[in-house]
Design an enzyme around this catalytic site. Structure first.
Site, PDB file in Angstrom:
ATOM      1  CG  HIS A  14      -1.836   1.195   1.284  1.00 27.47           C
ATOM      2  ND1 HIS A  14      -3.175   1.077   1.575  1.00 27.47           N
ATOM      3  CD2 HIS A  14      -1.632   2.506   1.069  1.00 27.47           C
ATOM      4  CE1 HIS A  14      -3.740   2.269   1.542  1.00 27.47           C
ATOM      5  NE2 HIS A  14      -2.822   3.156   1.241  1.00 27.47           N
ATOM      6  CG  HIS A  16      -0.766   7.085  -1.171  1.00 27.71           C
ATOM      7  ND1 HIS A  16      -2.005   7.198  -1.758  1.00 27.71           N
ATOM      8  CD2 HIS A  16      -0.970   6.424  -0.007  1.00 27.71           C
ATOM      9  CE1 HIS A  16      -2.918   6.633  -0.973  1.00 27.71           C
ATOM     10  NE2 HIS A  16      -2.321   6.159   0.099  1.00 27.71           N
ATOM     11  CE  LYS A 100      -7.837   1.829  -0.972  1.00 31.29           C
ATOM     12  NZ  LYS A 100      -6.586   2.331  -0.456  1.00 31.29           N
ATOM     13  CG  HIS A 137      -9.888   4.347   3.047  1.00 30.29           C
ATOM     14  ND1 HIS A 137      -8.701   5.002   3.210  1.00 30.29           N
ATOM     15  CD2 HIS A 137     -10.677   4.750   4.070  1.00 30.29           C
ATOM     16  CE1 HIS A 137      -8.767   5.772   4.283  1.00 30.29           C
ATOM     17  NE2 HIS A 137      -9.967   5.642   4.818  1.00 30.29           N
ATOM     18  CG  HIS A 175      -5.027   2.280   5.643  1.00 31.48           C
ATOM     19  ND1 HIS A 175      -6.368   2.082   5.840  1.00 31.48           N
ATOM     20  CD2 HIS A 175      -4.924   3.051   4.536  1.00 31.48           C
ATOM     21  CE1 HIS A 175      -7.025   2.700   4.890  1.00 31.48           C
ATOM     22  NE2 HIS A 175      -6.189   3.291   4.086  1.00 31.48           N
ATOM     23  CG  ASP A 248      -1.585   4.875   3.925  1.00 28.63           C
ATOM     24  OD1 ASP A 248      -1.581   5.314   2.770  1.00 28.63           O
ATOM     25  OD2 ASP A 248      -2.433   5.193   4.774  1.00 28.63           O
TER      26      ASP A 248
HETATM   27  C1  NCD Z   1      -3.646   8.882   1.998  1.00 33.28           C
HETATM   28  C2  NCD Z   1      -3.190   9.923   0.976  1.00 33.28           C
HETATM   29  O1  NCD Z   1      -2.636  10.951   1.395  1.00 33.28           O
HETATM   30  O2  NCD Z   1      -3.351   9.703  -0.227  1.00 33.28           O
HETATM   31  N1  NCD Z   1      -3.778   9.522   3.286  1.00 33.28           N
HETATM   32  C3  NCD Z   1      -3.804   8.920   4.490  1.00 33.28           C
HETATM   33  O3  NCD Z   1      -4.048   9.611   5.483  1.00 33.28           O
HETATM   34  N2  NCD Z   1      -3.552   7.646   4.637  1.00 33.28           N
HETATM   35  C4  NCD Z   1      -4.910   8.235   1.551  1.00 33.28           C
HETATM   36  C5  NCD Z   1      -5.296   7.000   2.330  1.00 33.28           C
HETATM   37  O4  NCD Z   1      -4.688   5.945   2.175  1.00 33.28           O
HETATM   38  O5  NCD Z   1      -6.241   7.094   3.116  1.00 33.28           O
HETATM   39 ZN    ZN Z   2      -3.207   5.114   1.565  1.00 31.43          ZN
END
Ligand code: NCD
Ligand code: ZN
Length: 348
Positions: A14, A16, A100, A137, A175, A248
């Site tokens: 996971h 970003h 997702k 999520h 998460h 995450d």
């Molecule tokens: C994530 C993001 O910034 O894209 N933020 C977070 O607080 N985890 C999105 C997510 O996974 O919820």
């Molecule tokens: Zn995330």
């Protein structure tokens, strides 16, 4: 005392990495320690079609350091309008690894997410049929639900029903943040797996809010109580196959984190495997780190494990507080930046 550990190269299930200048700035941190990562599709605009994912994958590959063997795994951002045929096409062509679900407005860049769960049933039916994993999520954002109960309520109102309705569909509750979440995954494994972030294993809501507001600890799902953290630590370090690594890591420009309406997301890629190693050491479970970081994830996704290894040593170092990002994004805050990090990656 163990001061050196070698494990199969881990994967991040996971992650970003964003786009543009931010992508270029953050990608090397993950490529340095992970073999593969499931890349989240919540760009602006989101990655909703096979075509979008092919284009995004190319931009990700272009941001990798020369000679990197890192492999990005792409995901499809589910909307009320997602076309099951395109999802199937993307999966069969090897473009999409998973779909997702973001409930609309649950988190950062989720405005295009699902507003009515009835509308996504045809996509879930198709995914069940073709053996495609479903990532969630898992939070119920009904305004009547307290923010600390969102995960438990999502399980009660939605996920516990879907697991019966789609018995052959493989789910990942992303998460995990609560005891309820960790317990539900264990009780429904192997149909449901769960990722756990480094910061949900380390922090409590008292760390986040108790001695001044710490914006870099603000994330969705929000950090919960010491009881929840204990359940997550027990789950992650148990070696049980249903729990696996998902950082995450979610970088944001400093201006968006430090704002009257701060944005959720914790950028932890620079200290990810190092922080997991610290937690596993504290729990006396360094021998289970490889299962959690490198074995359980590939098993859930029916992929082979990595053949290469990574070595960590007990050797303190200090990451900077932030990284530089070109252009309007300027800088991103690093989780644990400026702190002493106990473990160090010495070869990967
Ligand atoms: C994530 C993001 O910034 O894209 N933020 C977070 O607080 N985890 C999105 C997510 O996974 O919820
Ligand atoms: Zn995330």
């Amino acid at each position: 005392m163990t001061t050196r550990i070698t494990i199969r190269k881990p994967d991040d299930w996971h992650l970003h990495v964003r786009d543009g200048a931010m992508l270029k700035a953050v990608m090397p941190f993950t490529a340095r320690q992970f073999g593969r990562a499931i890349l989240m599709p919540n760009l602006v605009p989101p990655v909703v079609t096979t075509k979008d994912a092919i284009a995004y994958r190319e931009r990700v590959m272009a941001a990798l350091p020369a000679g990197s063997t890192f492999k990005p795994l792409m995901t499809c951002y589910l909307t009320d309008e997602t076309d099951p045929d395109d999802v199937e096409h993307g999966f069969k062509e090897g473009v999409f690894t998973a779909v997702k679900l973001y409930p609309a407005h649950a988190t950062t860049y989720s405005a295009a997410g699902v507003t009515d769960h009835r509308k996504i049933m045809p996509v879930l039916e198709r995914m069940e049929k073709i053996g495609m994993p479903f990532l969630m999520h898992g939070e119920d954002v009904d305004p009547e639900v307290d923010i600390f109960d969102r995960e438990a309520m999502f399980i009660e109102r939605y996920l516990s029903k879907w697991t019966r309705q789609f018995p052959a569909l493989r789910f990942t509750l992303e998460h995990l943040s609560s005891k309820e979440g960790a317990d539900f995954v264990r009780s429904t494994a192997p149909q449901v797996g769960g990722t756990i972030t480094p910061y949900h294993l380390v922090l409590t809501r008292t760390d986040w809010l108790g001695w001044g507001l710490k914006p870099y600890m603000y994330c969705m799902p929000v950090i919960k109580t010491a009881k929840d953290r204990a359940a997550l630590r027990k789950a992650a370090t148990s070696g049980e196959a249903c729990y696996f690594l998902g950082t995450d890591s979610a970088p944001h420009p400093v201006a968006k984190k430090l704002s009257v309406n701060g944005i959720p997301g914790v950028f932890n890629a620079p200290v990810a495997i190092e922080t997991y190693a610290k937690v596993f050491e504290e729990e006396g479970a360094l021998d289970k780190l490889e299962d959690f970081a490198s074995v359980n994830g590939p098993r859930h996704y029916r992929l082979s494990v990595n053949e290469t290894t990574i070595t960590l040593e007990k050797s303190p170092w200090t990451p900077p507080q932030e990284i530089k990002v070109e252009g309007p994004d300027e800088k991103a805050l690093i989780y644990r930046g400026g702190e002493t990090i106990e473990w160090k990656v010495v070869s990967s």
